[in-house]
Write a protein that holds these residues in place. Structure first.
Motif, short mmCIF file in Angstrom:
data_model
loop_
_atom_site.label_atom_id
_atom_site.label_comp_id
_atom_site.label_asym_id
_atom_site.label_seq_id
_atom_site.Cartn_x
_atom_site.Cartn_y
_atom_site.Cartn_z
N ARG A 1 2.52 7.74 -4.48
CA ARG A 1 3.07 6.38 -4.50
C ARG A 1 3.11 5.88 -5.93
NH1 ARG A 1 -1.59 4.25 -1.02
NH2 ARG A 1 -2.53 5.78 -2.40
N TRP B 1 3.63 2.18 -8.33
CA TRP B 1 3.72 0.72 -8.33
C TRP B 1 4.04 0.25 -9.75
CZ3 TRP B 1 -0.42 3.33 -6.09
CH2 TRP B 1 -0.58 3.19 -4.71
N VAL C 1 0.85 -1.20 0.00
CA VAL C 1 0.00 0.00 0.00
C VAL C 1 0.88 1.26 0.00
CG1 VAL C 1 -1.68 1.31 1.40
CG2 VAL C 1 -1.93 -1.17 1.13
N SER D 1 -3.78 -0.47 -2.63
CA SER D 1 -2.86 -0.50 -3.77
C SER D 1 -3.56 -1.11 -4.99
CB SER D 1 -1.64 -1.36 -3.43
OG SER D 1 -1.97 -2.73 -3.57
#
Ligand code: PMV
Length: 322
Positions: free
Chosen positions: A163, A165, A23, A130
Protein backbone atom coordinates in the motif's frame (compact mmCIF):
# COMPACT_ATOMS: atom_id res chain seq x y z
CA UNK A 1 22.04 9.36 37.87
CA UNK A 2 18.97 11.38 36.91
CA UNK A 3 19.21 13.66 33.89
CA UNK A 4 17.20 16.72 32.90
CA UNK A 5 13.65 16.43 31.62
CA UNK A 6 13.04 16.57 27.87
CA UNK A 7 9.40 17.37 27.09
CA UNK A 8 7.40 17.34 23.86
CA UNK A 9 3.71 17.51 22.98
CA UNK A 10 1.58 16.53 19.98
CA UNK A 11 -2.03 17.22 19.00
CA UNK A 12 -4.89 14.77 18.70
CA UNK A 13 -6.73 14.56 15.39
CA UNK A 14 -10.13 13.86 13.94
CA UNK A 15 -11.04 12.43 10.56
CA UNK A 16 -13.44 14.40 8.36
CA UNK A 17 -13.72 11.54 5.86
CA UNK A 18 -11.99 8.28 4.94
CA UNK A 19 -11.14 6.32 8.12
CA UNK A 20 -10.87 2.56 7.64
CA UNK A 21 -10.71 2.83 3.82
CA UNK A 22 -7.41 4.75 4.27
CA UNK A 23 -5.95 1.52 5.72
CA UNK A 24 -6.26 0.10 2.17
CA UNK A 25 -4.52 3.08 0.53
CA UNK A 26 -7.72 5.04 -0.18
CA UNK A 27 -8.10 8.81 0.33
CA UNK A 28 -8.79 10.56 3.64
CA UNK A 29 -9.03 14.06 5.10
CA UNK A 30 -7.93 14.77 8.65
CA UNK A 31 -7.46 17.80 10.91
CA UNK A 32 -5.42 18.26 14.08
CA UNK A 33 -7.41 19.33 17.14
CA UNK A 34 -6.31 21.69 19.92
CA UNK A 35 -6.11 18.90 22.52
CA UNK A 36 -2.56 17.75 23.21
CA UNK A 37 -0.63 14.81 24.65
CA UNK A 38 2.52 15.82 26.58
CA UNK A 39 5.38 13.40 27.30
CA UNK A 40 8.52 14.13 29.33
CA UNK A 41 11.51 11.77 29.64
CA UNK A 42 14.79 11.80 31.57
CA UNK A 43 17.57 9.32 32.23
CA UNK A 44 17.03 7.34 35.40
CA UNK A 45 18.11 4.26 37.34
CA UNK A 46 14.67 2.57 36.97
CA UNK A 47 11.91 2.74 34.42
CA UNK A 48 9.03 4.73 35.83
CA UNK A 49 5.85 6.23 34.41
CA UNK A 50 4.04 9.00 36.29
CA UNK A 51 5.90 8.08 39.46
CA UNK A 52 5.14 4.33 39.36
CA UNK A 53 7.76 1.69 38.68
CA UNK A 54 6.93 0.20 35.30
CA UNK A 55 7.96 -2.64 33.02
CA UNK A 56 7.99 -0.77 29.70
CA UNK A 57 8.34 -4.10 27.90
CA UNK A 58 4.65 -4.68 28.57
CA UNK A 59 3.69 -1.45 26.78
CA UNK A 60 4.07 -2.13 23.08
CA UNK A 61 4.40 1.47 21.80
CA UNK A 62 6.89 2.38 24.51
CA UNK A 63 8.82 -0.88 24.09
CA UNK A 64 9.30 -0.05 20.42
CA UNK A 65 10.25 3.60 20.99
CA UNK A 66 12.81 2.73 23.69
CA UNK A 67 14.29 -0.33 21.90
CA UNK A 68 17.72 1.30 21.39
CA UNK A 69 18.09 2.93 24.81
CA UNK A 70 20.93 1.62 26.98
CA UNK A 71 19.56 3.01 30.22
CA UNK A 72 16.27 3.34 32.09
CA UNK A 73 14.05 6.41 31.95
CA UNK A 74 11.51 8.27 34.03
CA UNK A 75 8.52 9.20 31.94
CA UNK A 76 5.67 11.63 32.65
CA UNK A 77 2.56 11.79 30.49
CA UNK A 78 -0.38 14.14 30.52
CA UNK A 79 -3.21 13.84 27.99
CA UNK A 80 -5.94 16.32 27.13
CA UNK A 81 -6.91 13.88 24.36
CA UNK A 82 -9.45 11.31 25.52
CA UNK A 83 -7.65 7.94 25.37
CA UNK A 84 -8.90 5.18 23.03
CA UNK A 85 -11.49 7.55 21.57
CA UNK A 86 -10.67 7.85 17.86
CA UNK A 87 -8.71 11.05 18.35
CA UNK A 88 -5.25 9.62 17.83
CA UNK A 89 -4.11 9.53 21.47
CA UNK A 90 -1.64 6.68 20.87
CA UNK A 91 -0.13 8.34 17.78
CA UNK A 92 0.21 11.60 19.75
CA UNK A 93 1.96 9.67 22.54
CA UNK A 94 4.31 7.97 20.05
CA UNK A 95 5.09 11.24 18.24
CA UNK A 96 5.77 13.30 21.36
CA UNK A 97 7.76 10.49 23.00
CA UNK A 98 9.89 10.02 19.85
CA UNK A 99 10.70 13.75 19.85
CA UNK A 100 11.42 13.88 23.60
CA UNK A 101 13.70 10.80 23.40
CA UNK A 102 15.60 12.26 20.43
CA UNK A 103 16.19 15.43 22.44
CA UNK A 104 17.38 13.40 25.47
CA UNK A 105 19.80 11.46 23.23
CA UNK A 106 20.93 14.63 21.47
CA UNK A 107 19.76 13.30 18.08
CA UNK A 108 18.35 15.52 15.32
CA UNK A 109 15.09 14.21 13.83
CA UNK A 110 13.11 15.76 10.97
CA UNK A 111 9.30 15.91 11.05
CA UNK A 112 9.24 13.03 8.58
CA UNK A 113 11.60 10.88 10.70
CA UNK A 114 9.44 11.45 13.79
CA UNK A 115 6.36 10.47 11.76
CA UNK A 116 8.06 7.26 10.57
CA UNK A 117 9.17 6.36 14.10
CA UNK A 118 5.66 7.05 15.47
CA UNK A 119 4.04 5.02 12.66
CA UNK A 120 6.42 2.09 13.27
CA UNK A 121 5.46 2.18 16.97
CA UNK A 122 1.76 2.22 16.04
CA UNK A 123 2.20 -0.58 13.55
CA UNK A 124 4.18 -2.66 16.02
CA UNK A 125 1.61 -2.14 18.79
CA UNK A 126 -1.70 -2.36 16.95
CA UNK A 127 -1.05 -4.05 13.62
CA UNK A 128 -2.21 -3.25 10.16
CA UNK A 129 -3.13 0.48 10.37
CA UNK A 130 -2.30 3.42 8.12
CA UNK A 131 0.23 6.22 8.79
CA UNK A 132 -2.63 8.78 8.86
CA UNK A 133 -2.75 9.23 12.66
CA UNK A 134 1.03 9.50 12.99
CA UNK A 135 1.19 12.00 10.11
CA UNK A 136 -1.62 14.13 11.50
CA UNK A 137 -0.22 14.21 15.05
CA UNK A 138 3.28 15.05 13.80
CA UNK A 139 2.34 17.63 11.18
CA UNK A 140 -0.65 19.29 12.88
CA UNK A 141 -2.93 21.59 10.81
CA UNK A 142 -4.75 19.70 8.07
CA UNK A 143 -3.79 16.81 5.78
CA UNK A 144 -5.13 14.97 2.78
CA UNK A 145 -4.11 11.40 2.00
CA UNK A 146 -4.06 10.09 -1.59
CA UNK A 147 -6.50 12.80 -2.62
CA UNK A 148 -6.85 13.25 -6.38
CA UNK A 149 -6.53 16.90 -7.42
CA UNK A 150 -5.08 17.99 -4.07
CA UNK A 151 -2.91 21.06 -4.58
CA UNK A 152 -1.37 21.14 -1.11
CA UNK A 153 2.40 20.86 -0.55
CA UNK A 154 3.55 17.23 -0.66
CA UNK A 155 4.80 16.21 2.79
CA UNK A 156 5.81 12.56 2.53
CA UNK A 157 4.91 9.22 1.03
CA UNK A 158 4.81 6.00 3.03
CA UNK A 159 4.78 2.49 1.56
CA UNK A 160 4.01 -0.69 3.46
CA UNK A 161 2.62 -4.10 2.55
CA UNK A 162 1.90 -3.11 -1.07
CA UNK A 163 0.00 0.00 0.00
CA UNK A 164 1.09 3.56 -0.58
CA UNK A 165 -0.03 6.78 1.11
CA UNK A 166 0.85 10.26 -0.15
CA UNK A 167 0.31 13.04 2.36
CA UNK A 168 -0.31 16.66 1.42
CA UNK A 169 -0.81 19.76 3.47
CA UNK A 170 -4.41 20.99 3.60
CA UNK A 171 -5.36 24.57 4.30
CA UNK A 172 -7.46 24.31 7.45
CA UNK A 173 -11.08 25.11 6.52
CA UNK A 174 -12.92 27.86 8.41
CA UNK A 175 -15.66 25.56 9.58
CA UNK A 176 -16.94 24.67 13.04
CA UNK A 177 -16.72 21.07 14.19
CA UNK A 178 -18.12 19.69 17.43
CA UNK A 179 -16.75 16.44 18.82
CA UNK A 180 -18.99 14.23 20.96
CA UNK A 181 -17.33 11.61 23.14
CA UNK A 182 -19.41 8.54 24.04
CA UNK A 183 -16.98 7.82 26.90
CA UNK A 184 -16.63 4.24 25.65
CA UNK A 185 -13.01 3.25 25.14
CA UNK A 186 -12.41 1.28 21.97
CA UNK A 187 -8.83 0.58 20.88
CA UNK A 188 -8.04 0.90 17.17
CA UNK A 189 -6.42 -2.50 16.47
CA UNK A 190 -9.52 -4.71 16.99
CA UNK A 191 -11.73 -2.39 14.87
CA UNK A 192 -9.23 -2.43 11.98
CA UNK A 193 -8.94 -6.24 12.28
CA UNK A 194 -12.75 -6.60 12.29
CA UNK A 195 -13.08 -4.67 9.00
CA UNK A 196 -10.25 -6.74 7.52
CA UNK A 197 -12.00 -10.02 8.44
CA UNK A 198 -15.27 -8.74 6.98
CA UNK A 199 -13.51 -7.85 3.71
CA UNK A 200 -11.91 -11.28 3.50
CA UNK A 201 -15.25 -13.02 3.96
CA UNK A 202 -17.49 -10.75 1.94
CA UNK A 203 -16.89 -8.83 -1.31
CA UNK A 204 -19.74 -6.51 -0.30
CA UNK A 205 -17.47 -5.07 2.42
CA UNK A 206 -14.88 -4.28 -0.29
CA UNK A 207 -17.57 -2.38 -2.21
CA UNK A 208 -18.38 -0.38 0.92
CA UNK A 209 -14.68 0.54 1.19
CA UNK A 210 -14.82 1.70 -2.46
CA UNK A 211 -17.95 3.76 -1.68
CA UNK A 212 -16.20 5.42 1.28
CA UNK A 213 -13.33 6.31 -1.07
CA UNK A 214 -15.79 7.91 -3.56
CA UNK A 215 -17.53 9.89 -0.80
CA UNK A 216 -14.12 11.08 0.47
CA UNK A 217 -13.03 12.28 -2.98
CA UNK A 218 -16.32 14.18 -3.35
CA UNK A 219 -15.72 15.62 0.12
CA UNK A 220 -12.28 16.84 -1.01
CA UNK A 221 -13.98 18.69 -3.88
CA UNK A 222 -16.60 20.15 -1.52
CA UNK A 223 -13.84 21.39 0.80
CA UNK A 224 -12.06 23.12 -2.09
CA UNK A 225 -15.36 24.93 -2.93
CA UNK A 226 -15.92 25.70 0.77
CA UNK A 227 -19.29 24.01 0.35
CA UNK A 228 -20.29 23.14 3.92
CA UNK A 229 -23.67 21.74 2.96
CA UNK A 230 -22.21 19.21 0.52
CA UNK A 231 -19.42 18.29 2.91
CA UNK A 232 -21.89 17.72 5.75
CA UNK A 233 -24.10 15.52 3.57
CA UNK A 234 -21.07 13.45 2.62
CA UNK A 235 -20.03 13.07 6.27
CA UNK A 236 -23.47 11.68 7.14
CA UNK A 237 -23.28 9.34 4.15
CA UNK A 238 -19.85 8.20 5.32
CA UNK A 239 -21.29 7.44 8.76
CA UNK A 240 -23.90 5.17 7.15
CA UNK A 241 -21.19 3.35 5.20
CA UNK A 242 -19.06 2.94 8.35
CA UNK A 243 -22.15 1.58 10.15
CA UNK A 244 -22.59 -1.01 7.39
CA UNK A 245 -18.94 -2.00 7.95
CA UNK A 246 -19.89 -2.70 11.57
CA UNK A 247 -17.71 -0.11 13.28
CA UNK A 248 -20.45 2.12 14.68
CA UNK A 249 -22.47 1.31 17.82
CA UNK A 250 -25.66 2.49 19.53
CA UNK A 251 -24.05 5.23 21.65
CA UNK A 252 -22.29 6.67 18.56
CA UNK A 253 -25.49 6.51 16.48
CA UNK A 254 -27.40 8.27 19.28
CA UNK A 255 -24.95 11.18 19.35
CA UNK A 256 -24.89 11.41 15.54
CA UNK A 257 -28.71 11.39 15.32
CA UNK A 258 -29.06 13.92 18.14
CA UNK A 259 -26.63 16.30 16.36
CA UNK A 260 -28.12 16.06 12.86
CA UNK A 261 -31.06 18.50 13.32
CA UNK A 262 -28.51 21.27 14.10
CA UNK A 263 -25.70 20.18 11.75
CA UNK A 264 -24.76 20.01 8.10
CA UNK A 265 -23.71 16.43 8.81
CA UNK A 266 -22.23 14.13 11.43
CA UNK A 267 -20.30 10.87 11.64
CA UNK A 268 -18.14 8.73 13.88
CA UNK A 269 -14.48 9.68 13.77
CA UNK A 270 -11.51 7.33 14.05
CA UNK A 271 -11.84 3.60 14.40
CA UNK A 272 -15.33 3.56 15.99
CA UNK A 273 -16.83 0.89 18.26
CA UNK A 274 -17.13 3.71 20.83
CA UNK A 275 -14.99 6.82 21.15
CA UNK A 276 -16.02 10.00 19.37
CA UNK A 277 -18.26 11.39 16.66
CA UNK A 278 -17.88 14.72 14.89
CA UNK A 279 -20.54 17.14 13.60
CA UNK A 280 -20.06 19.97 11.08
CA UNK A 281 -22.29 22.83 12.17
CA UNK A 282 -22.84 26.54 12.54
CA UNK A 283 -24.99 25.94 15.63
CA UNK A 284 -22.32 24.63 17.96
CA UNK A 285 -24.21 25.40 21.19
CA UNK A 286 -27.29 23.44 20.10
CA UNK A 287 -25.14 20.50 18.98
CA UNK A 288 -23.30 20.52 22.33
CA UNK A 289 -26.63 20.53 24.17
CA UNK A 290 -27.97 17.67 22.01
CA UNK A 291 -24.83 15.62 22.68
CA UNK A 292 -25.01 16.33 26.41
CA UNK A 293 -28.72 15.36 26.51
CA UNK A 294 -27.76 11.90 25.17
CA UNK A 295 -25.06 11.39 27.78
CA UNK A 296 -22.08 12.36 25.59
CA UNK A 297 -19.35 14.89 26.34
CA UNK A 298 -19.29 17.64 23.71
CA UNK A 299 -16.29 19.67 22.72
CA UNK A 300 -16.11 22.52 20.17
CA UNK A 301 -12.84 21.85 18.36
CA UNK A 302 -10.43 24.59 17.52
CA UNK A 303 -8.85 23.22 14.34
CA UNK A 304 -5.34 23.70 13.06
CA UNK A 305 -3.42 22.72 16.22
CA UNK A 306 0.36 22.90 15.72
CA UNK A 307 2.24 19.67 15.14
CA UNK A 308 4.67 17.87 17.46
CA UNK A 309 6.88 20.37 19.31
CA UNK A 310 9.24 20.68 22.28
CA UNK A 311 7.84 22.13 25.50
CA UNK A 312 9.74 24.14 28.11
CA UNK A 313 8.80 22.05 31.16
CA UNK A 314 7.43 18.60 32.06
CA UNK A 315 3.73 18.17 32.90
CA UNK A 316 2.69 18.40 36.52
CA UNK A 317 1.56 14.85 37.30
CA UNK A 318 0.13 14.47 40.85
CA UNK A 319 2.35 12.23 42.98
CA UNK A 320 5.23 12.18 40.49
CA UNK A 321 8.55 13.82 41.16
CA UNK A 322 9.55 16.62 38.75
O1 PMV B 1 -9.16 5.49 16.31
P1 PMV B 1 -7.91 6.16 15.84
O2 PMV B 1 -7.75 7.54 16.35
O3 PMV B 1 -6.69 5.33 16.10
O4 PMV B 1 -8.05 6.29 14.23
C1 PMV B 1 -7.95 5.14 13.42
C2 PMV B 1 -8.13 5.44 11.96
C3 PMV B 1 -8.28 4.16 11.10
O5 PMV B 1 -8.44 4.58 9.75
C4 PMV B 1 -9.53 3.38 11.50
C5 PMV B 1 -7.09 3.23 11.23
C6 PMV B 1 -5.82 3.74 10.57
O6 PMV B 1 -4.75 3.25 10.94
O7 PMV B 1 -5.89 4.57 9.64
Amino acid sequence: MRGDWHTASAPGKFVILGEHSVVYGRPAITLAADLRMTVAVRRSAWNTMNGEKLDFRRQAHIRHLTRNLRHAIDMLTYSEIPVGSGMGSSAALSASMAMALASMEDREMSEEQIMREAYDAEFYAQGNGSPMDASSCVHGGGLTVNMPGSEGRRLWTVERGGRRWEFRDLEVPRMTFVIGNTGIRAPTGPQVAKVHRYMERNSFACEVIDDIADVTIEGGNALRRNDVEALGRLMTQDHKLLSILGVSCDPLNKLVNASLPYSYGAKLTGSGGGGCMVALTDRAEQVCEAIRSRGGTPYVVRTGGKGVSMEPSPPDVPGADR
